[in-house]
Design a protein around this motif. Structure first.
Motif, PDB file in Angstrom:
ATOM      1  N   HIS A   7       0.789  -1.229   0.000  1.00  0.00           N
ATOM      2  CA  HIS A   7       0.000   0.000   0.000  1.00  0.00           C
ATOM      3  C   HIS A   7       0.825   1.285   0.000  1.00  0.00           C
ATOM      4  CE1 HIS A   7      -3.482  -2.521   0.669  1.00  0.00           C
ATOM      5  NE2 HIS A   7      -2.843  -3.094   1.674  1.00  0.00           N
ATOM      6  N   PHE A   8       2.063   1.221   0.476  1.00  0.00           N
ATOM      7  CA  PHE A   8       2.865   2.434   0.635  1.00  0.00           C
ATOM      8  C   PHE A   8       4.159   2.411  -0.166  1.00  0.00           C
ATOM      9  CE2 PHE A   8       0.536   1.435   4.529  1.00  0.00           C
ATOM     10  CZ  PHE A   8      -0.333   2.511   4.547  1.00  0.00           C
ATOM     11  N   GLY A   9       4.353   1.341  -0.927  1.00  0.00           N
ATOM     12  CA  GLY A   9       5.591   1.222  -1.692  1.00  0.00           C
ATOM     13  C   GLY A   9       6.758   0.927  -0.768  1.00  0.00           C
ATOM     14  N   GLU A  10       7.896   1.419  -1.128  1.00  0.00           N
ATOM     15  CA  GLU A  10       9.102   1.193  -0.337  1.00  0.00           C
ATOM     16  C   GLU A  10       9.190   2.259   0.753  1.00  0.00           C
ATOM     17  OE1 GLU A  10      13.438   1.770  -1.762  1.00  0.00           O
ATOM     18  OE2 GLU A  10      12.861  -0.268  -2.380  1.00  0.00           O
ATOM     19  N   ILE A  11       9.296   1.796   1.997  1.00  0.00           N
ATOM     20  CA  ILE A  11       9.422   2.744   3.103  1.00  0.00           C
ATOM     21  C   ILE A  11      10.627   2.372   3.955  1.00  0.00           C
ATOM     22  CG2 ILE A  11       6.978   3.391   3.216  1.00  0.00           C
ATOM     23  CD1 ILE A  11       6.653   1.489   5.579  1.00  0.00           C
ATOM     24  N   GLU A  12      11.229   3.383   4.510  1.00  0.00           N
ATOM     25  CA  GLU A  12      12.350   3.156   5.418  1.00  0.00           C
ATOM     26  C   GLU A  12      11.806   3.185   6.838  1.00  0.00           C
ATOM     27  OE1 GLU A  12      16.743   4.909   6.531  1.00  0.00           O
ATOM     28  OE2 GLU A  12      15.768   5.527   4.671  1.00  0.00           O
ATOM     29  N   ILE A  13      12.160   2.165   7.602  1.00  0.00           N
ATOM     30  CA  ILE A  13      11.692   2.117   8.983  1.00  0.00           C
ATOM     31  C   ILE A  13      12.878   2.043   9.937  1.00  0.00           C
ATOM     32  CG2 ILE A  13       9.442   1.121   8.438  1.00  0.00           C
ATOM     33  CD1 ILE A  13      10.492  -1.583   9.314  1.00  0.00           C
ATOM     34  N   ASN A  14      12.675   2.628  11.078  1.00  0.00           N
ATOM     35  CA  ASN A  14      13.675   2.641  12.132  1.00  0.00           C
ATOM     36  C   ASN A  14      13.367   1.466  13.067  1.00  0.00           C
ATOM     37  OD1 ASN A  14      15.138   3.177  14.473  1.00  0.00           O
ATOM     38  ND2 ASN A  14      14.873   5.395  14.274  1.00  0.00           N
ATOM     39  N   GLN A  15      14.350   0.647  13.356  1.00  0.00           N
ATOM     40  CA  GLN A  15      14.159  -0.527  14.219  1.00  0.00           C
ATOM     41  C   GLN A  15      13.527  -0.164  15.564  1.00  0.00           C
ATOM     42  OE1 GLN A  15      14.404  -3.627  13.502  1.00  0.00           O
ATOM     43  NE2 GLN A  15      16.119  -4.065  12.174  1.00  0.00           N
ATOM     44  N   GLU A  16      13.877   1.014  16.092  1.00  0.00           N
ATOM     45  CA  GLU A  16      13.343   1.432  17.394  1.00  0.00           C
ATOM     46  C   GLU A  16      11.852   1.757  17.341  1.00  0.00           C
ATOM     47  OE1 GLU A  16      16.441   3.545  16.553  1.00  0.00           O
ATOM     48  OE2 GLU A  16      17.395   1.661  17.122  1.00  0.00           O
ATOM     49  N   GLU A  17      11.326   1.962  16.149  1.00  0.00           N
ATOM     50  CA  GLU A  17       9.911   2.303  16.001  1.00  0.00           C
ATOM     51  C   GLU A  17       9.015   1.077  15.828  1.00  0.00           C
ATOM     52  OE1 GLU A  17       8.623   5.408  16.407  1.00  0.00           O
ATOM     53  OE2 GLU A  17      10.681   5.868  17.000  1.00  0.00           O
ATOM     54  N   ILE A  18       9.609  -0.099  15.738  1.00  0.00           N
ATOM     55  CA  ILE A  18       8.817  -1.317  15.547  1.00  0.00           C
ATOM     56  C   ILE A  18       8.043  -1.636  16.822  1.00  0.00           C
ATOM     57  CG2 ILE A  18       8.918  -3.813  15.152  1.00  0.00           C
ATOM     58  CD1 ILE A  18      11.305  -3.303  13.294  1.00  0.00           C
ATOM     59  N   ILE A  19       6.750  -1.844  16.649  1.00  0.00           N
ATOM     60  CA  ILE A  19       5.870  -2.224  17.757  1.00  0.00           C
ATOM     61  C   ILE A  19       5.768  -3.739  17.737  1.00  0.00           C
ATOM     62  CG2 ILE A  19       3.554  -2.014  18.740  1.00  0.00           C
ATOM     63  CD1 ILE A  19       3.351   0.626  17.012  1.00  0.00           C
ATOM     64  N   ILE A  35       4.710  -1.534  12.234  1.00  0.00           N
ATOM     65  CA  ILE A  35       5.135  -0.144  12.260  1.00  0.00           C
ATOM     66  C   ILE A  35       3.881   0.720  12.139  1.00  0.00           C
ATOM     67  CG2 ILE A  35       5.584   0.063   9.781  1.00  0.00           C
ATOM     68  CD1 ILE A  35       7.964   1.451  12.347  1.00  0.00           C
ATOM     69  N   PHE A  36       3.825   1.778  12.918  1.00  0.00           N
ATOM     70  CA  PHE A  36       2.699   2.711  12.878  1.00  0.00           C
ATOM     71  C   PHE A  36       2.965   3.704  11.753  1.00  0.00           C
ATOM     72  CE2 PHE A  36       0.763   6.753  14.132  1.00  0.00           C
ATOM     73  CZ  PHE A  36      -0.534   6.363  14.418  1.00  0.00           C
ATOM     74  N   ILE A  37       2.021   3.819  10.843  1.00  0.00           N
ATOM     75  CA  ILE A  37       2.144   4.794   9.760  1.00  0.00           C
ATOM     76  C   ILE A  37       1.050   5.832   9.961  1.00  0.00           C
ATOM     77  CG2 ILE A  37       2.062   5.190   7.273  1.00  0.00           C
ATOM     78  CD1 ILE A  37       3.121   2.343   6.895  1.00  0.00           C
ATOM     79  N   GLU A  38       1.486   7.025  10.301  1.00  0.00           N
ATOM     80  CA  GLU A  38       0.549   8.111  10.558  1.00  0.00           C
ATOM     81  C   GLU A  38       0.036   8.682   9.246  1.00  0.00           C
ATOM     82  OE1 GLU A  38       0.237  12.131  13.302  1.00  0.00           O
ATOM     83  OE2 GLU A  38       2.116  11.033  13.199  1.00  0.00           O
ATOM     84  N   ASN A  39      -1.240   9.009   9.242  1.00  0.00           N
ATOM     85  CA  ASN A  39      -1.836   9.620   8.062  1.00  0.00           C
ATOM     86  C   ASN A  39      -1.228  11.009   7.881  1.00  0.00           C
ATOM     87  OD1 ASN A  39      -3.580  10.766   6.110  1.00  0.00           O
ATOM     88  ND2 ASN A  39      -5.209   9.386   6.761  1.00  0.00           N
ATOM     89  N   PRO A  40      -0.711  11.319   6.699  1.00  0.00           N
ATOM     90  CA  PRO A  40      -0.123  12.645   6.493  1.00  0.00           C
ATOM     91  C   PRO A  40      -1.159  13.771   6.546  1.00  0.00           C
ATOM     92  CG  PRO A  40      -0.134  11.397   4.443  1.00  0.00           C
ATOM     93  CD  PRO A  40      -0.599  10.476   5.525  1.00  0.00           C
ATOM     94  N   ASP A  41      -2.428  13.429   6.312  1.00  0.00           N
ATOM     95  CA  ASP A  41      -3.501  14.412   6.391  1.00  0.00           C
ATOM     96  C   ASP A  41      -3.987  14.464   7.838  1.00  0.00           C
ATOM     97  OD1 ASP A  41      -5.819  15.932   6.307  1.00  0.00           O
ATOM     98  OD2 ASP A  41      -6.594  14.985   4.488  1.00  0.00           O
ATOM     99  N   LYS A  42      -3.620  15.496   8.557  1.00  0.00           N
ATOM    100  CA  LYS A  42      -3.948  15.616   9.987  1.00  0.00           C
ATOM    101  C   LYS A  42      -5.448  15.705  10.248  1.00  0.00           C
ATOM    102  CE  LYS A  42       0.359  15.645  11.100  1.00  0.00           C
ATOM    103  NZ  LYS A  42       0.960  14.380  11.403  1.00  0.00           N
ATOM    104  N   PHE A  46      -7.559   8.390  10.502  1.00  0.00           N
ATOM    105  CA  PHE A  46      -7.224   6.993  10.243  1.00  0.00           C
ATOM    106  C   PHE A  46      -5.743   6.862   9.925  1.00  0.00           C
ATOM    107  CE2 PHE A  46     -11.654   7.655   9.074  1.00  0.00           C
ATOM    108  CZ  PHE A  46     -12.256   6.772   9.956  1.00  0.00           C
ATOM    109  N   HIS A  47      -5.150   5.814  10.491  1.00  0.00           N
ATOM    110  CA  HIS A  47      -3.729   5.540  10.318  1.00  0.00           C
ATOM    111  C   HIS A  47      -3.597   4.077   9.920  1.00  0.00           C
ATOM    112  CE1 HIS A  47      -3.262   9.381  12.319  1.00  0.00           C
ATOM    113  NE2 HIS A  47      -4.032   8.926  13.290  1.00  0.00           N
TER     114      HIS A  47
END
Length: 162
Positions: A7-19, A35-42, A46-47
């Motif tokens: 759904h989001f293509g290639e994303i870079e994630i930080n190991q410390e952010e993994i839930i 990984i939590f992906i926040e909706n860019p539209d504030k 929905f996230h």
């Protein structure tokens, strides 16, 4: 770490952010890292909770208190210990949302909230033993109820002036 997602293509994630969900999410027991992906539209509440082990698996999630402010449940001592919860302010609660073609039929699973300790990134999906909440709460209906209640308690609704 680079994650290829559907759904989001290639994303870079930080190991410390993994839930980490040590028990997985029921029905998806083999997937324990998200990984939590926040909706860019504030403006949109929905996230996404994106599985790290499977780029095709992502859940739409939302904060249930936004449409059900009286949402209330107990977290067992066992879960508090398992998630190492020290303070309630370290908790974030979400519900998984089902988004069908007809957006008016969008539902949230209030019977099984996701509880995440934001301090240590541990999570669990609870299974509430309550008849009050269901697996399919219609979000738009709940929002409409909130608006109606708000209109009934406003000064104009009580005969006051604007």
């Amino acid at each position: 770490m680079i994650l290829q997602t559907k759904h989001f293509g290639e994303i870079e994630i930080n190991q410390e952010e993994i839930i980490r969900f040590p028990d997985g999410i029921p029905g998806f027991d083999d997937y324990t890292q998200y990984i939590f992906i926040e909706n860019p539209d504030k403006e949109v509440p929905f996230h996404w909770l994106q599985a790290v082990e499977d780029g095709a698996l992502a859940f739409v999630i939302t904060n249930p208190f936004l449409f059900k402010p009286d949402y209330d449940f107990e977290i067992s001592k066992n879960v508090v210990e398992k998630l190492s919860i020290e303070d309630q302010s370290d908790l974030q609660v979400y519900t998984i949302v089902r988004v069908p073609e007809n957006i008016k039929e969008m539902t949230a699973n209030l019977r099984a909230p996701l509880v995440i300790n934001t301090k240590n990134k541990k999570g669990k999906q609870l299974m509430l033993d309550s008849e009050v909440y269901h697996t399919k709460h219609y979000i738009l209906e709940e929002i409409q109820k909130m608006q109606e209640q708000s209109n009934q308690t406003s000064p104009a609704a009580e005969g006051g002036r604007d």
